[in-house]
Structures are given as C-alpha cells and as structure tokens.
Design an enzyme around this catalytic site. Structure first.
Site, PDB file in Angstrom:
ATOM      1  N   ALA A 166       0.779  -1.194  -0.079  1.00 30.38           N
ATOM      2  CA  ALA A 166       0.155   0.144  -0.071  1.00 30.38           C
ATOM      3  C   ALA A 166       0.824   1.248   0.067  1.00 30.38           C
ATOM      4  O   ALA A 166       0.501   2.496   0.149  1.00 30.38           O
ATOM      5  CB  ALA A 166      -0.962  -0.101   1.306  1.00 30.38           C
ATOM      6  N   GLN A 167       2.115   1.175  -0.150  1.00 33.83           N
ATOM      7  CA  GLN A 167       3.055   2.047  -0.143  1.00 33.83           C
ATOM      8  C   GLN A 167       2.794   3.012  -1.488  1.00 33.83           C
ATOM      9  O   GLN A 167       2.671   2.422  -2.477  1.00 33.83           O
ATOM     10  CB  GLN A 167       4.498   2.093   0.120  1.00 33.83           C
ATOM     11  CG  GLN A 167       4.748   1.188   1.597  1.00 33.83           C
ATOM     12  CD  GLN A 167       5.065   2.061   2.648  1.00 33.83           C
ATOM     13  OE1 GLN A 167       4.870   3.359   2.475  1.00 33.83           O
ATOM     14  NE2 GLN A 167       5.268   1.437   3.787  1.00 33.83           N
ATOM     15  N   HIS A 193       7.082  -6.440   9.857  1.00 30.37           N
ATOM     16  CA  HIS A 193       6.065  -7.505   9.473  1.00 30.37           C
ATOM     17  C   HIS A 193       6.241  -8.789   8.655  1.00 30.37           C
ATOM     18  O   HIS A 193       5.959  -8.809   7.491  1.00 30.37           O
ATOM     19  CB  HIS A 193       4.668  -6.787   8.960  1.00 30.37           C
ATOM     20  CG  HIS A 193       4.965  -5.576   7.727  1.00 30.37           C
ATOM     21  ND1 HIS A 193       5.452  -6.056   6.441  1.00 30.37           N
ATOM     22  CD2 HIS A 193       4.437  -4.632   7.482  1.00 30.37           C
ATOM     23  CE1 HIS A 193       5.735  -5.141   5.825  1.00 30.37           C
ATOM     24  NE2 HIS A 193       4.913  -4.255   6.303  1.00 30.37           N
ATOM     25  N   ASP A 202      -3.534 -10.629  13.864  1.00 31.91           N
ATOM     26  CA  ASP A 202      -4.877 -10.432  13.533  1.00 31.91           C
ATOM     27  C   ASP A 202      -5.424 -11.766  12.863  1.00 31.91           C
ATOM     28  O   ASP A 202      -6.755 -11.926  12.892  1.00 31.91           O
ATOM     29  CB  ASP A 202      -5.284  -9.252  12.760  1.00 31.91           C
ATOM     30  CG  ASP A 202      -4.801  -9.220  11.378  1.00 31.91           C
ATOM     31  OD1 ASP A 202      -4.073  -9.990  10.828  1.00 31.91           O
ATOM     32  OD2 ASP A 202      -4.746  -8.119  10.700  1.00 31.91           O
ATOM     33  N   ASP A 256       0.249  -2.546  13.145  1.00 31.50           N
ATOM     34  CA  ASP A 256       0.457  -2.099  11.764  1.00 31.50           C
ATOM     35  C   ASP A 256      -1.075  -1.271  11.215  1.00 31.50           C
ATOM     36  O   ASP A 256      -1.479  -1.566  10.194  1.00 31.50           O
ATOM     37  CB  ASP A 256       0.864  -3.337  10.704  1.00 31.50           C
ATOM     38  CG  ASP A 256       1.209  -2.637   9.211  1.00 31.50           C
ATOM     39  OD1 ASP A 256       1.506  -1.261   9.123  1.00 31.50           O
ATOM     40  OD2 ASP A 256       1.021  -3.191   8.182  1.00 31.50           O
ATOM     41  N   ALA A 282      -4.078  -3.740   2.982  1.00 32.79           N
ATOM     42  CA  ALA A 282      -3.331  -2.492   3.122  1.00 32.79           C
ATOM     43  C   ALA A 282      -2.730  -2.231   4.310  1.00 32.79           C
ATOM     44  O   ALA A 282      -1.672  -1.987   4.641  1.00 32.79           O
ATOM     45  CB  ALA A 282      -4.484  -1.317   2.610  1.00 32.79           C
TER      46      ALA A 282
END
Length: 369
Positions: A131-132, A205, A236, A262, A298
C-alpha cells in the site's frame, strides 16, 4: 500511590503477588509494603503494551503530521492498553517526513506516549510496495536520515530493502543510531543474510511484503527465522494464518517476536473508506483488515491487546505472548530501561484487567489514563 494486593507479572514475566509503590510516575518499590493503598485484589496487572509499528486509528494517521492526529491516536491506544507507541510513517517525500519529525519532536502525549518514530520506507522495493506510494520510493540516503535525526532524535526504526541501491554503507553508518529493519523487499536469502551481517537487526511485518521461504530458496523469511534478529508479526489472524503464527513463534521463541498492529486510521471505527499514504482503503462488512480497491491487504484495523488475546486463543503460551507485546518491542527501540516490564526504576505503565483479560484500568506514568 501504592497498589495493594496485586497479582502481577514481574520483570521475569512470572506471576507474583505483592504491592507496587509508584512515585512521580515511576515504580519505586515492589513487595509487601506496610502502608495503605488502592486494593487491586481480584485483578491481573500486566506491563503496558508497546506498539512499535502503527500508522493510525480513531480517524487519524501518523502521516498527517499534526498534533491533533497524534493526540487522537494516543487516546485511542491508551483505551486499548497500549501505553507507548512509535508513530509510523509511510513512503513520503522528504519535506513531508521532515514536517512529521518536527511535529513529533514537540508533541506531548495526552495518553499513550509517543516514544519514537518508525520510518517504514521510503527506501524500499517498488515490487513489494504493497500500500506504499511508489511515486516516492528512492534509494537509501544517509544524509537524509541524519537530517531527520537532527530534527527529531526519536527516530527508532527504519525499514529498507537491502537489494535496492548500495545499502551496505547505509546500514553500517546508521545501525548505532537506530534499529534497521528489512522489509518491503525482493531480497533473496543471500542478500538478506549479507544485510543481517552488515547490521540489520529486525524484520518488518514478517511474511508480508517480502520474499517467502520455499524448499529451494529460503528468501527473507527463511533467513530471518534462521538468524538471531527480531521480527514483527501482525497477529490479527488475517495477515498471517494461525498455523503459520504457531510455527513462527515456535522458531522465534519468547525473546525475538514483536507483536505489532500495523493499524491505520480506520482502526476502532468500523466500516468505511479511509485514506492511507495517499491511497484509499476500504473496510467492508466482514473485513478483518483494510484493503485497497483491488483487494490487496493495505493495513490492519486491530490493536496489540486484541492480538495478544488472539495468540492465547491459538495456543501461544502466556509468557511468550506477553513478552512479545512488551519487553521485546521495548528492546527493539532501545527503550527497555524505561518501559516494557514491571520493575523498580521503570515507568509505571500498567494494565489492570479482570481474570478474563478485559481491560478495567490503564495507568501511564502512574496516572489513570
């Protein structure tokens, strides 16, 4: 202030019973103290949690670079038992990073403490940008980072792709000033190992936005697991499935894993559309994460305390899970002399929970958050 009749997890992360004395925001005595205080019987007291990789929550993003956004994130995190955090930036132009550093340097946290900045980029691989924003990706610059350090000495972490440009000198020159992490990278095992030898000490991550481990090429994942460096894990159970999490924790042990959220500005808000690094992300009904329009993950919308409970549910032992949310991230950002455990001389950052791990109270520097 004295907290009486405490069942707490001590500096060795073993369960203990006793009293905790707090003066001027610091723990000054632990034991049986013959003075009156606040009765904590029936509760469990944990050290305050630390999130070293968080982009936002409660409608705010660290990359906004405003005191108001930092304050919203700080307040949100305190309600979730996160007492310290690193404001994490995206791949952005230098002038924007400079403005964020300036604001972070003068910001005073109303609740959860902004103890550091985590630069997630801009020195990453375009093919693993996730998503950068690829527009702002560039080769690693020692001068640029030193200029940011001159503005704000809270820069604790930076993610780089070691195969992009000549990063050997970057790592060796800056590794004493901050923790350098491998991530958003296409490096093969050889390149990853060379970067670790040069001084990369952490992985951003783990499993996400990096070369995977296969039976013929270990990639970044294999090189990191087969080393002694620390690694972030988004727990998650969507970014990494429970089976892989169990395997990762089995290899990393109780001292090398760091639970991170994150999370982005949509954390804590539910369904909606949320900007992240100049791109729109979506949280829809049934989503456990925020996604780009094409379905690419993302960012998360979780928090470290909920992830801690996820780990217990999937079978990670309590001590390992607790250290991964507290002392391990504190060591990564070199703040473990102040935060990360319940010990004399450290900040009185405490979570008071019931026996079912529902948060009842949170103390930050000895004050009720």
């Amino acid at each position: 202030m004295i907290l009486k009749n405490c069942t707490f997890y001590n500096e060795e992360f073993e369960k203990e019973f006793g009293d905790i004395k707090i003066e001027n925001g610091t723990i000054t005595e632990i034991g049986i103290i013959n003075d009156d205080g606040v009765d904590m019987r029936g509760n469990i007291i944990l050290p305050g949690f630390i999130d070293i990789h968080i982009h936002g929550g409660n409608g705010a993003d660290c990359s906004d670079g405003t005191a108001d956004s930092f304050a919203k994130i700080s307040t949100y995190l305190a309600s979730k038992g996160v007492t310290s955090f690193c404001a994490t930036t995206m791949t952005l132009p230098y002038e924007k990073l400079k403005a964020i550093a300036e604001e972070a340097n003068r910001f005073t946290s109303p609740k959860s403490k902004l103890v550091g900045i985590n630069l997630e980029g801009p020195y990453i691989a375009s093919a693993k940008a996730g998503a950068q924003n690829r527009e702002f990706i560039r080769n690693a610059s020692i001068d640029e980072v030193n200029e940011l350090l001159d503005i704000c000495d809270k820069i604790k972490l930076i993610t780089i792709a070691p195969e992009v440009g000549n990063t050997g000198e970057f790592i060796t020159q800056l590794k004493q000033k901050m923790t350098i992490s491998i991530g958003h990278s296409c490096a093969n095992e050889k390149e990853a190992r060379e970067s670790i030898d040069n001084g990369i000490a952490h992985a951003t991550h783990l499993f996400n936005a990096m070369t995977p481990m296969t039976h013929r090429e270990a990639g970044i994942v294999g090189a990191v697991l087969d080393s002694d460096i620390t690694a972030e894990l988004i727990c998650d159970c969507e970014h990494i499935c429970p089976t892989v999490l169990r395997n990762a924790f089995s290899i990393l042990g109780e001292d090398r894993a760091c639970v991170i959220s994150d999370s982005m500005r949509g954390a804590g808000l539910g369904i909606g559309e949320y900007e992240l690094g100049g791109q729109m992300t979506y949280v829809k009904d049934g989503y456990k994460v925020a996604k780009l329009e094409d379905g690419t993950i993302a960012a998360s919308i979780t928090n470290v305390f909920d992830e801690f409970k996820n780990l217990l549910e999937i079978g990670i032992d309590f001590k390992t899970a607790l250290k991964s949310c507290t002392i391990n991230p504190a060591r990564v950002i070199r703040e473990d002399d102040k935060i990360g455990s319940i010990a004399v001389g450290k900040c009185a950052d405490l979570i008071v929970a019931d026996e079912n791990l529902n948060i009842k109270e949170v103390y930050i520097d000895g004050a009720l958050a």
